[in-house]
Design a protein around this motif. Structure first.
Motif, mmCIF file in Angstrom:
data_model
loop_
_atom_site.group_PDB
_atom_site.id
_atom_site.type_symbol
_atom_site.label_atom_id
_atom_site.label_comp_id
_atom_site.label_asym_id
_atom_site.label_seq_id
_atom_site.Cartn_x
_atom_site.Cartn_y
_atom_site.Cartn_z
ATOM 1 N N SER A 374 -17.776 38.841 34.337
ATOM 2 C CA SER A 374 -16.982 38.207 35.390
ATOM 3 C C SER A 374 -17.873 37.535 36.433
ATOM 4 C CB SER A 374 -16.072 39.241 36.058
ATOM 5 O OG SER A 374 -16.842 40.287 36.643
ATOM 6 N N VAL A 375 -19.011 38.169 36.752
ATOM 7 C CA VAL A 375 -19.950 37.579 37.709
ATOM 8 C C VAL A 375 -20.583 36.322 37.123
ATOM 9 C CG1 VAL A 375 -22.026 37.976 39.095
ATOM 10 C CG2 VAL A 375 -20.404 39.841 38.698
ATOM 11 N N LEU A 376 -20.940 36.392 35.837
ATOM 12 C CA LEU A 376 -21.499 35.232 35.155
ATOM 13 C C LEU A 376 -20.507 34.073 35.166
ATOM 14 C CD1 LEU A 376 -23.360 33.595 33.318
ATOM 15 C CD2 LEU A 376 -22.506 34.911 31.368
ATOM 16 N N GLN A 377 -19.249 34.349 34.822
ATOM 17 C CA GLN A 377 -18.244 33.289 34.799
ATOM 18 C C GLN A 377 -18.056 32.664 36.181
ATOM 19 O OE1 GLN A 377 -15.118 35.698 32.940
ATOM 20 N NE2 GLN A 377 -15.157 34.296 31.174
ATOM 21 N N LYS A 378 -18.111 33.499 37.205
ATOM 22 C CA LYS A 378 -17.981 32.983 38.568
ATOM 23 C C LYS A 378 -19.151 32.075 38.917
ATOM 24 C CE LYS A 378 -17.358 34.477 43.359
ATOM 25 N NZ LYS A 378 -17.228 35.654 44.272
ATOM 26 N N HIS A 379 -20.355 32.472 38.516
ATOM 27 C CA HIS A 379 -21.554 31.673 38.774
ATOM 28 C C HIS A 379 -21.489 30.345 38.024
ATOM 29 C CE1 HIS A 379 -26.244 31.694 39.197
ATOM 30 N NE2 HIS A 379 -25.685 30.592 39.674
ATOM 31 N N LEU A 380 -21.069 30.379 36.751
ATOM 32 C CA LEU A 380 -20.926 29.153 35.961
ATOM 33 C C LEU A 380 -19.911 28.209 36.602
ATOM 34 C CD1 LEU A 380 -20.922 30.692 32.360
ATOM 35 C CD2 LEU A 380 -22.675 29.159 33.292
ATOM 36 N N ALA A 381 -18.805 28.779 37.096
ATOM 37 C CA ALA A 381 -17.754 27.970 37.717
ATOM 38 C C ALA A 381 -18.249 27.304 39.002
ATOM 39 C CB ALA A 381 -16.533 28.837 38.017
ATOM 40 N N GLN A 382 -19.136 27.978 39.704
ATOM 41 C CA GLN A 382 -19.671 27.420 40.941
ATOM 42 C C GLN A 382 -20.724 26.341 40.682
ATOM 43 O OE1 GLN A 382 -21.126 31.005 42.778
ATOM 44 N NE2 GLN A 382 -19.199 31.404 43.874
ATOM 45 N N ALA A 383 -21.477 26.503 39.586
ATOM 46 C CA ALA A 383 -22.626 25.627 39.340
ATOM 47 C C ALA A 383 -22.339 24.449 38.416
ATOM 48 C CB ALA A 383 -23.777 26.458 38.754
#
Length: 424
Positions: A374-383
């Motif tokens: 979930s943290v990875l997906q959030k980071h991908l969505a931001q970047a």
């Protein structure tokens, strides 16, 4: 062996400049297999004996063995007999009868297939001989007594290293274990790929007689170099960039580190052109002789490489492969954009495209020991923009490589379709 018998064996040698050169090295050690060594005279005698078994000439003879001694003898014997050696794995299901030879090759090979299906190609002797002469001067091979490789001899890098060693009258050795490197007792260089050393890095200790390591077969990253450098403090590190079709394109010393994406300066006599889409076209005396097919084969004067590149201030930069680009919903997605973010959430990762009826290709992300999805997906969505977000998350114990120790996203897609990875 008497001088007369040796001279009689030499009568079997046809008009082959490579073979002719080897006959001049006599009692020098040609191969080191474990604790046993074979001099050039012994090697040529064994090859001449095997050559007598061939009843025809101008035919393709497939050399499948991975044993260094058997491979070398067979390779030389096929040439002595007037036939054409072909190297590559027997899993490619190539019909030799369908291949039409239109000129005399030094050998016939198979591309690694990392960008798709393996292709059959010509390699003539002059193209390699020209490169050998430059390698000898550029990399100070005069001081060397032994040349090693970790690559299978049925691959382009493995065979290139074998032929280079024999051409220069050096001792050749094929290694499978890094433990050999601490026992080297003569000035030696090693041709290898980064993954060979990295997979055994905990056991990596080298002798002061190991003078250089030359990396090929895939780009050496800044992170990989940082891992290897402490283990190879006294060793000159060199990286080259090329392919089965082009041989050497560029090279660089890593004495002062490595600039991200750089693959160095152009190899002597190489000329390049780069279009607005970063497509690289190479013109050099080292180009292969073209692909074989059942219909035609032509000698290329230049070659368009699959890689995307940039050229600045005399240096070539490797941006990625065209075939690696993921065609997602009409957008070209670089897997490296995704991997640069995801690598902080796993030990290793690879992004690749898989067939999808709606998007053309869906984006899959394969990870080793992943965490915090979930943290990875959030980071991908931001970047990243939404069209670069992975739709498929997978886990594995290790990233599969080809037998040449290369990464093939095409083969990873095939493995996914076979259900070889677990969902994450």
């Amino acid at each position: 062996m008497t001088k007369d018998k040796w001279q009689n064996e030499l009568q079997m040698i046809k008009n082959n400049r490579f073979i002719d050169r080897l006959t001049n090295y006599g009692s020098r050690v040609a191969l080191q297999i474990g604790t046993k060594s074979y001099c050039y005279q012994e090697l040529m005698t064994l090859a001449a004996e095997q050559a007598k078994a061939f009843e025809s000439t101008s035919e393709i003879i497939w050399i499948e063995t991975e044993d260094p001694l058997a491979f070398t003898i067979s390779f030389l014997a096929v040439q002595l007999s007037g036939n054409f050696p072909m190297i590559g794995g027997n899993d490619q299901e190539i019909e030799l009868q369908s291949l039409q030879i239109t000129r005399t090759p030094f050998f016939i090979g198979l591309t690694s297939g990392t960008t798709g299906g393996a292709k059959v190609y010509y390699r003539d002797w002059k193209s390699w001989e020209t490169g050998f002469k430059h390698i000898h001067q550029l990399f100070n091979f005069e001081q060397l007594e032994m040349i090693m490789t970790s690559s299978p001899l049925t691959t382009s890098l493995g065979l290139h290293t074998l032929c280079l060693a024999l051409y220069l009258g050096k001792t050749f050795m094929k290694i499978d274990d890094v433990a050999i490197l601490k026992m080297v007792d003569v000035p030696t260089t090693l041709f290898t790929v980064p993954t060979f050393l990295l997979k055994q890095i905990d056991m990596l200790t080298v002798s002061p007689h190991l003078k250089s390591v030359i990396f090929g077969g895939g780009q050496l990253s800044v992170h990989m170099l940082a891992q290897l450098r402490p283990k190879l403090k006294t060793v000159e590190l060199i990286e080259f960039y090329g392919s089965s079709e082009t041989s050497f394109i560029s090279f660089q010393s890593l004495k002062h580190g490595k600039t991200d994406l750089s693959v160095g300066h152009l190899f002597p006599e190489v000329k390049i052109a780069i279009d607005n889409h970063h497509t690289l076209t190479v013109k050099s005396p080292y180009l292969f002789g073209g692909y074989l097919s059942s219909t035609k084969s032509s000698q290329p004067k230049q070659w368009v490489v699959d890689d995307l590149v940039a050229y600045e201030s005399g240096r070539l930069y490797l941006l990625g492969r065209q075939s690696d680009m993921i065609d997602h919903a009409g957008n070209k997605v670089s897997p490296h954009d995704i991997e640069d973010i995801a690598k902080a959430y796993c030990q290793a990762c690879v992004a690749f495209g898989v067939a999808d009826p709606l998007y053309g290709q869906a984006i899959a992300l394969l990870m080793v020991d992943p965490s915090h999805k979930s943290v990875l997906q959030k980071h991908l969505a931001q970047a990243l923009p939404k069209y670069k977000w992975p739709q498929i998350y997978l886990r594995t114990e290790h990233i599969p490589l080809t037998k040449e120790m290369k990464l093939s996203r095409t083969q990873l897609a095939t493995a996914y379709e076979k259900g070889e990875f677990d969902a994450f």
